[in-house]
Write a protein that holds these residues in place. Structure first.
Motif, PDB file in Angstrom:
ATOM      1  N   SER A  33       0.782  -1.248   0.070  1.00  0.00           N
ATOM      2  CA  SER A  33      -0.045  -0.102  -0.004  1.00  0.00           C
ATOM      3  C   SER A  33       0.856   1.033  -0.164  1.00  0.00           C
ATOM      4  N   TYR A  34       2.150   0.903  -0.049  1.00  0.00           N
ATOM      5  CA  TYR A  34       2.955   2.284   0.069  1.00  0.00           C
ATOM      6  C   TYR A  34       3.839   2.712  -1.035  1.00  0.00           C
ATOM      7  N   ALA A  35       3.631   1.566  -2.282  1.00  0.00           N
ATOM      8  CA  ALA A  35       4.501   1.684  -3.244  1.00  0.00           C
ATOM      9  C   ALA A  35       3.700   2.688  -4.332  1.00  0.00           C
ATOM     10  N   GLU A  36       4.243   3.494  -5.029  1.00  0.00           N
ATOM     11  CA  GLU A  36       3.810   4.196  -6.211  1.00  0.00           C
ATOM     12  C   GLU A  36       4.704   4.567  -7.289  1.00  0.00           C
ATOM     13  N   ILE A  37       4.172   5.047  -8.590  1.00  0.00           N
ATOM     14  CA  ILE A  37       4.933   5.504  -9.565  1.00  0.00           C
ATOM     15  C   ILE A  37       4.653   7.033  -9.563  1.00  0.00           C
ATOM     16  N   ASP A  38       5.970   7.639  -9.635  1.00  0.00           N
ATOM     17  CA  ASP A  38       5.957   9.206  -9.524  1.00  0.00           C
ATOM     18  C   ASP A  38       6.191   9.595 -10.896  1.00  0.00           C
ATOM     19  N   GLU A  39       5.291  10.095 -11.588  1.00  0.00           N
ATOM     20  CA  GLU A  39       5.297  10.519 -13.008  1.00  0.00           C
ATOM     21  C   GLU A  39       5.267  12.249 -13.133  1.00  0.00           C
ATOM     22  N   ASN A  40       6.129  13.016 -12.884  1.00  0.00           N
ATOM     23  CA  ASN A  40       5.993  14.502 -13.066  1.00  0.00           C
ATOM     24  C   ASN A  40       4.924  14.819 -12.216  1.00  0.00           C
ATOM     25  N   GLY A  41       4.868  14.390 -10.756  1.00  0.00           N
ATOM     26  CA  GLY A  41       4.015  14.898  -9.892  1.00  0.00           C
ATOM     27  C   GLY A  41       2.841  14.122  -9.883  1.00  0.00           C
ATOM     28  N   THR A  42       2.621  13.185 -10.870  1.00  0.00           N
ATOM     29  CA  THR A  42       1.215  12.609 -10.774  1.00  0.00           C
ATOM     30  C   THR A  42       1.601  11.131 -10.184  1.00  0.00           C
ATOM     31  N   LYS A  43       0.854  10.679  -9.250  1.00  0.00           N
ATOM     32  CA  LYS A  43       1.279   9.473  -8.620  1.00  0.00           C
ATOM     33  C   LYS A  43       0.309   8.310  -8.852  1.00  0.00           C
ATOM     34  N   TYR A  44       0.885   7.185  -9.096  1.00  0.00           N
ATOM     35  CA  TYR A  44      -0.268   6.126  -9.430  1.00  0.00           C
ATOM     36  C   TYR A  44       0.003   5.077  -8.380  1.00  0.00           C
ATOM     37  N   SER A  45      -0.754   4.530  -7.523  1.00  0.00           N
ATOM     38  CA  SER A  45      -0.786   3.380  -6.511  1.00  0.00           C
ATOM     39  C   SER A  45      -0.314   2.041  -7.393  1.00  0.00           C
ATOM     40  N   VAL A  46       0.501   1.387  -6.697  1.00  0.00           N
ATOM     41  CA  VAL A  46       1.253   0.224  -7.304  1.00  0.00           C
ATOM     42  C   VAL A  46       1.183  -0.990  -6.434  1.00  0.00           C
ATOM     43  N   GLN A  47       0.721  -2.110  -6.724  1.00  0.00           N
ATOM     44  CA  GLN A  47       0.767  -3.410  -6.108  1.00  0.00           C
ATOM     45  C   GLN A  47       2.088  -4.126  -6.512  1.00  0.00           C
TER      46      GLN A  47
END
Length: 151
Positions: A33-47
């Motif tokens: 629940s604490y991993a995310e993709i950081d794309e130029n300020g936009t974050k996507y939750s990752v499993q």
């Protein structure tokens, strides 16, 4: 000629099975629940699904816009959080991705990629990967057969 059993291969298979089981718990209960993709300020939750010395497998919820956006990406920055505020940034080179539907019917995009091992943050993350492998190899399962009388 008799069948020869390769005990080393069986042992490695067993360790890999235990590693994947441990990862499922670790990623869903602790890191997932604490991993995310950081794309130029936009974050996507990752499993996170799987991790190795070379790379990882992870997924994000499926949407046509996510598919179109990530189809154009060669690398992403993956943030692995160990607290609500502290994370290690890892650069992952995307090698493949596909659509996946789980047993509940939920659709996601699964990505497989390789870590950029030259980054200092990967050097901090590498011992964690080593721990996962060693835990799978040497951990024991508590089957409740012994009692603890003193702590």
């Amino acid at each position: 000629m008799s069948n020869i059993i390769d005990f080393q291969a069986k042992r490695q298979s067993s360790i890999e099975k235990r590693k994947r089981s441990f990862e499922r718990v670790l990623f869903s209960e602790f890191l997932g629940s604490y991993a995310e993709i950081d794309e130029n300020g936009t974050k996507y939750s990752v499993q996170l699904i799987d991790i190795s010395q070379d790379g990882c497998l992870f997924q994000i919820p499926f949407s046509p816009s996510n598919r179109a956006f990530f189809a154009q990406k060669d690398t992403i920055t993956l943030r692995i959080y160990f607290t609500k505020e502290d994370f290690l940034p890892l650069v992952v080179s995307i090698k493949h991705f596909n659509e996946h539907i789980d047993e509940r019917g939920d659709a996601s995009l699964r990505f497989g990629g390789e870590f950029d091992k030259e980054l200092p943050s990967f050097q901090a993350f590498k011992p964690f990967i080593d721990f996962i492998y060693k835990f799978a190899e040497f951990s024991c399962v508590d089957k409740g057969e012994s009692k603890v009388y003193f702590l």
